[in-house]
Motif scaffolding. Structure first.
Motif, PDB file in Angstrom:
ATOM      1  N   PRO A 394      -4.259  11.890   6.859  1.00 18.88           N
ATOM      2  CA  PRO A 394      -5.181  12.153   5.747  1.00 18.88           C
ATOM      3  C   PRO A 394      -4.514  12.847   4.561  1.00 18.88           C
ATOM      4  O   PRO A 394      -4.908  12.620   3.416  1.00 18.88           O
ATOM      5  N   ASP A 395      -3.487  13.668   4.825  1.00 18.08           N
ATOM      6  CA  ASP A 395      -2.810  14.368   3.725  1.00 18.08           C
ATOM      7  C   ASP A 395      -2.130  13.391   2.770  1.00 18.08           C
ATOM      8  O   ASP A 395      -1.925  13.692   1.600  1.00 18.08           O
ATOM      9  N   ALA A 396      -1.742  12.232   3.285  1.00 19.60           N
ATOM     10  CA  ALA A 396      -1.036  11.243   2.469  1.00 19.60           C
ATOM     11  C   ALA A 396      -1.973  10.225   1.835  1.00 19.60           C
ATOM     12  O   ALA A 396      -1.521   9.279   1.195  1.00 19.60           O
ATOM     13  N   ALA A 397      -3.275  10.411   1.990  1.00 23.43           N
ATOM     14  CA  ALA A 397      -4.251   9.411   1.542  1.00 23.43           C
ATOM     15  C   ALA A 397      -4.134   9.035   0.066  1.00 23.43           C
ATOM     16  O   ALA A 397      -4.236   7.846  -0.273  1.00 23.43           O
ATOM     17  N   PRO A 398      -3.913   9.984  -0.862  1.00 22.55           N
ATOM     18  CA  PRO A 398      -3.805   9.573  -2.271  1.00 22.55           C
ATOM     19  C   PRO A 398      -2.663   8.585  -2.526  1.00 22.55           C
ATOM     20  O   PRO A 398      -2.816   7.639  -3.309  1.00 22.55           O
ATOM     21  N   MET A 399      -1.533   8.783  -1.864  1.00 21.28           N
ATOM     22  CA  MET A 399      -0.430   7.834  -2.032  1.00 21.28           C
ATOM     23  C   MET A 399      -0.737   6.509  -1.336  1.00 21.28           C
ATOM     24  O   MET A 399      -0.417   5.431  -1.860  1.00 21.28           O
ATOM     25  N   ALA A 400      -1.380   6.565  -0.180  1.00 16.19           N
ATOM     26  CA  ALA A 400      -1.752   5.333   0.514  1.00 16.19           C
ATOM     27  C   ALA A 400      -2.699   4.499  -0.337  1.00 16.19           C
ATOM     28  O   ALA A 400      -2.603   3.262  -0.376  1.00 16.19           O
ATOM     29  N   GLU A 401      -3.588   5.160  -1.049  1.00 12.84           N
ATOM     30  CA  GLU A 401      -4.523   4.471  -1.937  1.00 12.84           C
ATOM     31  C   GLU A 401      -3.770   3.777  -3.078  1.00 12.84           C
ATOM     32  O   GLU A 401      -4.058   2.621  -3.428  1.00 12.84           O
ATOM     33  N   LEU A 402      -2.789   4.469  -3.644  1.00 13.02           N
ATOM     34  CA  LEU A 402      -1.970   3.881  -4.708  1.00 13.02           C
ATOM     35  C   LEU A 402      -1.200   2.665  -4.204  1.00 13.02           C
ATOM     36  O   LEU A 402      -1.133   1.629  -4.882  1.00 13.02           O
ATOM     37  N   ILE A 403      -0.601   2.794  -3.046  1.00 12.76           N
ATOM     38  CA  ILE A 403       0.192   1.706  -2.478  1.00 12.76           C
ATOM     39  C   ILE A 403      -0.674   0.472  -2.262  1.00 12.76           C
ATOM     40  O   ILE A 403      -0.293  -0.654  -2.614  1.00 12.76           O
ATOM     41  N   ALA A 404      -1.848   0.679  -1.687  1.00 12.23           N
ATOM     42  CA  ALA A 404      -2.756  -0.449  -1.442  1.00 12.23           C
ATOM     43  C   ALA A 404      -3.182  -1.116  -2.739  1.00 12.23           C
ATOM     44  O   ALA A 404      -3.272  -2.350  -2.826  1.00 12.23           O
ATOM     45  N   THR A 415       7.917   3.599  -2.221  1.00 15.46           N
ATOM     46  CA  THR A 415       7.416   4.963  -2.430  1.00 15.46           C
ATOM     47  C   THR A 415       8.032   5.906  -1.404  1.00 15.46           C
ATOM     48  O   THR A 415       8.468   5.488  -0.325  1.00 15.46           O
ATOM     49  N   HIS A 416       8.059   7.179  -1.766  1.00 16.29           N
ATOM     50  CA  HIS A 416       8.526   8.203  -0.839  1.00 16.29           C
ATOM     51  C   HIS A 416       7.847   9.515  -1.213  1.00 16.29           C
ATOM     52  O   HIS A 416       7.949   9.968  -2.357  1.00 16.29           O
ATOM     53  N   PHE A 417       7.128  10.078  -0.243  1.00 26.28           N
ATOM     54  CA  PHE A 417       6.370  11.303  -0.470  1.00 26.28           C
ATOM     55  C   PHE A 417       5.456  11.151  -1.685  1.00 26.28           C
ATOM     56  O   PHE A 417       4.559  10.306  -1.658  1.00 26.28           O
TER      57      PHE A 417
END
Length: 453
Positions: A394-404, A415-417
């Motif tokens: 869940p902590d990485a959710a904002p980046m996961a949203e961008l990637i998707a 991407t990284h971090f």
């Protein structure tokens, strides 16, 4: 894309075989579902359902020549017809030619090449050479670094991928490199950052004991861990420090060599000559695995009458070397190196600067050539990252949203971090670059939603 690439049934079979039998790196096997890829050409690849993706990261920052470059493909085919393999104990035309082409493009007295199969092996052997030549054991590497996943190189690596591999058993001491945006020394200029980083490195060397240090290994531009371009004078200062204490300077150019920065070797942009340069990836765009160490006279001469304690069955494999020769010649004929340097400054930098001005989530853009990072923040004042360091779940959710969102718009990001890296094939056209960066501009609205005022 030809319609015959659209074959969902074939894609389903690829996925089934992969999930049943392929063990993937850096992954919890039950939590991944790799996309089956049907083909690739130029700066694009596509799946069996007909979805096309712009390759913003050149796969693993290695497909410098783009996918399916005809000259490289033909060179591999022709070599396979002539001599598909031969022991490294023999002389071979394409192996010798590639070594000469590399030496001619390397700085100073780096005139010999030891070929490996990948970047990790190149770093393994560079460290072995340094230890044998100096009679010392300790190697200094940066906290923000990645040098490979083999025994010695995972020990050299500074990023969190090392943590679960410990104990690595390596004689390694880590230090902080320059990072002006997040300076460990709270400096206020790149000049001050270079001076502080060099003072820190000198202190580490002196406290560790210079006579115990075989080598300092540095990615010329830090790759996965931030695309951190060294400030003016830093690498020259490292060179001086190594000379003062007889330490071997290893430049890890596995990611940035062969045009990525608009130079054949990244160190050429900074006016320094290391003792050893390691390379892989872009030397032949990964069409056939290949890496190596470019060796300066101090190290090479040590082994004139003393056997080098190392070797590889596939060192200088003819198919890989033929691809390397073809790649260098194609880059020369097409003016790729000069174009990368110019396009980085004339198109990528100004476009990313405009993107940064449009989005409060962009803390900094940095890079050169076809190698850039967009560092994303949640708070522009404190520079808190969009996601925490080494975030997952869940902590990485904002980046996961961008990637998707990128993938949904046909751009496959690297991407990284809390960073998006911009590292497309060096053959990418200006129009393709402009379109891909426009997608990044669009999806960053999602990151802006997380910014605190």
């Amino acid at each position: 894309m030809a319609d015959n690439h659209i074959d969902p049934a074939a894609g389903a079979q690829v996925r089934a075989d992969d999930r049943a039998h392929v063990f993937h790196s850096w992954s919890a096997q039950a939590h991944i579902d790799p996309v089956p890829i049907a083909g690739a050409q130029g700066s694009w690849f596509w799946d069996y359902d007909g979805n096309r993706y712009f390759d913003l990261g050149s796969q693993m920052v290695n497909v410098n020549a783009g996918h399916g470059h005809p000259a490289i493909v033909e060179a591999i085919c022709e070599q396979a017809r002539i001599l598909p393999t031969i022991s490294p104990a023999f002389g071979n035309d394409v192996r010798g030619e590639l070594a000469r082409l590399i030496a001619e493009r390397a700085p100073g007295d780096l005139d010999k090449v030891f070929f490996t199969n990948a970047g990790a092996e190149a770093n393994e052997h560079a460290v072995r050479m340094a230890r044998v030549v100096t009679g010392r054991s300790t190697v200094l590497s940066m906290y923000r670094s990645y040098h490979g996943a083999s025994g010695t190189t995972i020990g050299l690596t500074g990023d969190p991928r090392r943590w679960r591999a410990e104990p690595t058993g390596g004689d390694v001491v880590r230090f902080f490199g320059p990072y002006p945006y997040r300076s460990p020394w709270a400096t206020d200029s790149v000049e001050a950052e270079a001076a502080a980083a060099l003072a820190h490195l000198r202190m580490v060397v002196e406290l560790q004991g210079p006579n115990s240090i075989a080598a300092i290994i540095i990615e010329t531009v830090i790759g996965t861990n931030g695309v951190l371009v060294p400030p003016p004078g830093y690498l020259a200062g490292v060179r001086e420090l190594c000379d003062e204490y007889g330490i071997i300077y290893i430049a890890d150019e596995v990611m940035v060599g062969f045009g990525r920065l608009g130079e054949w070797f990244g160190v050429n942009a900074f006016g320094v000559t290391p003792d050893l340069i390691t390379f892989a990836k872009g030397v032949n765009s990964g069409y056939v695995p290949l890496g190596g160490v470019v060796i300066g006279s101090r190290v090479a001469q040590h082994f004139d009458d003393v056997p080098y304690p190392g070797g590889l069955t596939y060192s200088g494999h003819p198919l890989a070397c033929a691809a390397g020769v073809a790649s260098i010649k194609a880059f020369e004929a097409d003016g790729v190196i000069d174009r990368v340097r110019a396009t980085g400054e004339d198109l990528i930098r100004p476009t990313l600067s405009k993107i940064a001005a449009n989005h409060p989530s962009v803390g900094e853009i940095r890079g050169m050539g076809f190698f850039w990072a967009i560092e994303l923040v949640r708070n522009p004042e404190t520079r808190e990252g969009l996601v925490p360091f080494n975030a997952s779940g869940p902590d990485a959710a904002p980046m996961a949203e961008l990637i998707a969102a990128c993938k949904a718009k046909g751009v496959w990001p690297f991407t990284h971090f809390n960073r998006i890296h911009v590292a497309p094939p060096l053959t990418t056209s200006d129009d393709e670059l402009t379109d891909a960066l426009a997608v990044i501009d669009e999806v960053l609205d999602l990151a802006d939603a997380h910014v605190v005022s």
